[in-house]
Design a protein around this motif. Structure first.
Motif, mmCIF file in Angstrom:
data_model
loop_
_atom_site.group_PDB
_atom_site.id
_atom_site.type_symbol
_atom_site.label_atom_id
_atom_site.label_comp_id
_atom_site.label_asym_id
_atom_site.label_seq_id
_atom_site.Cartn_x
_atom_site.Cartn_y
_atom_site.Cartn_z
ATOM 1 N N CYS A 159 0.874 -1.174 0.000
ATOM 2 C CA CYS A 159 0.000 0.000 0.000
ATOM 3 C C CYS A 159 0.909 1.221 0.000
ATOM 4 O O CYS A 159 1.924 1.241 0.709
ATOM 5 C CB CYS A 159 -0.896 0.033 1.234
ATOM 6 S SG CYS A 159 -1.953 -1.418 1.411
ATOM 7 N N ALA A 160 0.573 2.212 -0.808
ATOM 8 C CA ALA A 160 1.372 3.439 -0.912
ATOM 9 C C ALA A 160 0.417 4.618 -0.783
ATOM 10 O O ALA A 160 -0.381 4.880 -1.680
ATOM 11 C CB ALA A 160 2.110 3.480 -2.244
ATOM 12 N N SER A 161 0.489 5.299 0.352
ATOM 13 C CA SER A 161 -0.528 6.284 0.725
ATOM 14 C C SER A 161 0.106 7.659 0.922
ATOM 15 O O SER A 161 0.663 7.946 1.982
ATOM 16 C CB SER A 161 -1.215 5.815 2.019
ATOM 17 O OG SER A 161 -1.687 4.480 1.881
ATOM 18 N N PRO A 162 0.050 8.514 -0.115
ATOM 19 C CA PRO A 162 0.682 9.832 0.007
ATOM 20 C C PRO A 162 -0.173 10.852 0.770
ATOM 21 O O PRO A 162 -1.401 10.852 0.657
ATOM 22 C CB PRO A 162 0.858 10.283 -1.455
ATOM 23 C CG PRO A 162 -0.124 9.486 -2.243
ATOM 24 C CD PRO A 162 -0.494 8.268 -1.447
ATOM 25 N N GLY A 168 12.217 13.906 -0.012
ATOM 26 C CA GLY A 168 13.022 15.125 -0.019
ATOM 27 C C GLY A 168 12.834 15.877 1.290
ATOM 28 O O GLY A 168 12.631 15.272 2.345
ATOM 29 N N GLU A 169 12.878 17.174 1.198
ATOM 30 C CA GLU A 169 12.685 18.013 2.389
ATOM 31 C C GLU A 169 11.192 18.184 2.638
ATOM 32 O O GLU A 169 10.454 18.555 1.724
ATOM 33 C CB GLU A 169 13.294 19.399 2.158
ATOM 34 C CG GLU A 169 14.802 19.415 2.080
ATOM 35 C CD GLU A 169 15.445 19.147 3.435
ATOM 36 O OE1 GLU A 169 14.984 19.720 4.452
ATOM 37 O OE2 GLU A 169 16.405 18.349 3.477
ATOM 38 N N GLU A 171 8.735 16.449 -4.218
ATOM 39 C CA GLU A 171 9.449 17.017 -3.074
ATOM 40 C C GLU A 171 8.443 17.529 -2.047
ATOM 41 O O GLU A 171 7.487 18.219 -2.420
ATOM 42 C CB GLU A 171 10.330 18.173 -3.582
ATOM 43 C CG GLU A 171 11.113 18.900 -2.528
ATOM 44 C CD GLU A 171 12.456 18.239 -2.232
ATOM 45 O OE1 GLU A 171 12.915 17.422 -3.052
ATOM 46 O OE2 GLU A 171 13.032 18.539 -1.175
ATOM 47 N N GLY A 172 8.643 17.160 -0.791
ATOM 48 C CA GLY A 172 7.755 17.644 0.265
ATOM 49 C C GLY A 172 6.605 16.714 0.606
ATOM 50 O O GLY A 172 5.899 16.943 1.592
ATOM 51 N N ASP A 173 6.414 15.654 -0.215
ATOM 52 C CA ASP A 173 5.370 14.663 0.104
ATOM 53 C C ASP A 173 5.774 13.844 1.325
ATOM 54 O O ASP A 173 6.968 13.675 1.606
ATOM 55 C CB ASP A 173 5.206 13.651 -1.049
ATOM 56 C CG ASP A 173 4.370 14.193 -2.208
ATOM 57 O OD1 ASP A 173 3.800 15.291 -2.086
ATOM 58 O OD2 ASP A 173 4.297 13.490 -3.234
ATOM 59 N N VAL A 174 4.774 13.290 2.000
ATOM 60 C CA VAL A 174 5.027 12.157 2.889
ATOM 61 C C VAL A 174 4.328 10.956 2.268
ATOM 62 O O VAL A 174 3.258 11.091 1.660
ATOM 63 C CB VAL A 174 4.556 12.393 4.348
ATOM 64 C CG1 VAL A 174 5.239 13.616 4.941
ATOM 65 C CG2 VAL A 174 3.047 12.513 4.446
#
Ligand code: MF3
Ligand code: CO
Length: 258
Positions: free
Chosen positions: A68-71, A113-114, A87-90
């Motif tokens: 599962c990949a949940s942004p 990323g950051e 960049e900046g996603d969790v």
């Protein structure tokens, strides 16, 4: 009934757990801006199969992928696909492996990323809530002690606990009794005993606790579209205390916390 595992069975579960931990570390190394979640799924599936395991999620109630990949505001059960990380996603990644008849289950939320300071705090709070729950996985405690510890850690950090999704017993099946809510009263519920193995999995939101299910009937997001985090370990209760079965050296080397 809560199925108790022998010491030998727990060792077998630990072997599944190492494959889970390594798969998560591999996904973490590749989770960079520009990569799609579908690519991460392929990578994880190939690694799991080459390790002699099977991706537990694939085909489970018709679930179409291996991870599962949940942004961002997706809490859990995001289906990997064309979503390209920025960049900046969790990104919360959940992995289950079946090996030698037993399942191990673990999740980690990666910073792409950051990320902003508020997102960092959410991830840190979720990791701390997970470890507060794990610390209660001791014979003689009660199920409610785990739930309460997770809720307290989360709410003291200023975040909210998702109510409608729970942790669970794990063994030959991915979902065994008991259900493990991430909120509750200390001292309540069944007494814990050696040989029980639990998937402890706080899902916490920056905003409100409410969630909604998407049209794909799997992905679950925060109702207010605030950020969400998910960390999970498979943990055995042993006479020596809690034993995390989904932590590994590889994961530490990859810069990930146990
Ligand atoms: N860790 C999740 C759980 O315990 C994973 C389930 S995803 C599914 O429920 F696709 F397999 F359902
Ligand atoms: Co789980």
């Amino acid at each position: 009934m809560i199925i108790r595992k022998s010491a030998e069975e727990i060792d077998r579960m630990a072997r599944a757990g190492i494959v889970v931990a390594r798969a998560l570390a591999l996904v973490g190394e590749h989770a960079r801006p520009g990569v799609t979640t579908g690519e991460l799924d392929t990578l994880a599936e190939e690694f799991i199969r080459s390790s002699g395991g099977a991706p537990t999620f694939k085909g489970y109630r018709g679930y179409p992928a291996s991870i599962c990949a949940s942004p961002n505001s997706v809490v859990v059960h995001g289906i990997p696909g064309d979503y390209r990380l920025a960049e900046g996603d969790v990104l919360a990644v959940d992995v289950g492996v079946t090996l030698d008849g037993f399942v191990a289950d673990s999740a980690y939320t990666f910073a792409i990323g950051e990320i902003g300071a508020a997102a960092e705090r959410l991830l840190e709070a979720c990791r701390e809530a997970l470890h507060a729950g794990i610390e209660q996985c001791r014979a003689g405690n009660h199920l409610g002690d785990i739930s309460h510890a997770i809720q307290t850690a989360t709410e003291e950090a200023g975040f909210s606990v998702v109510r409608s999704l729970v942790g669970h017993g794990v063994g030959r099946a991915m979902h065994e009794e008991p259900q493990i809510p991430n909120f509750g009263e200390p001292g309540r519920g069944p007494a814990l005993a050696s040989g029980m193995v639990f998937a402890i999995e706080p899902m916490i939101n920056a905003g409100g606790a409410d969630v909604v299910v998407h049209d794909d009937r799997w992905s679950i997001s925060t109702a207010d579209e605030s950020l969400s985090a998910h960390f999970e370990h498979t943990v055995a209760i042993t006479p020596e205390g809690p034993r995390i079965l989904t932590a590994s050296e590889d994961r530490v080397e990859a810069g990930l916390l146990q």
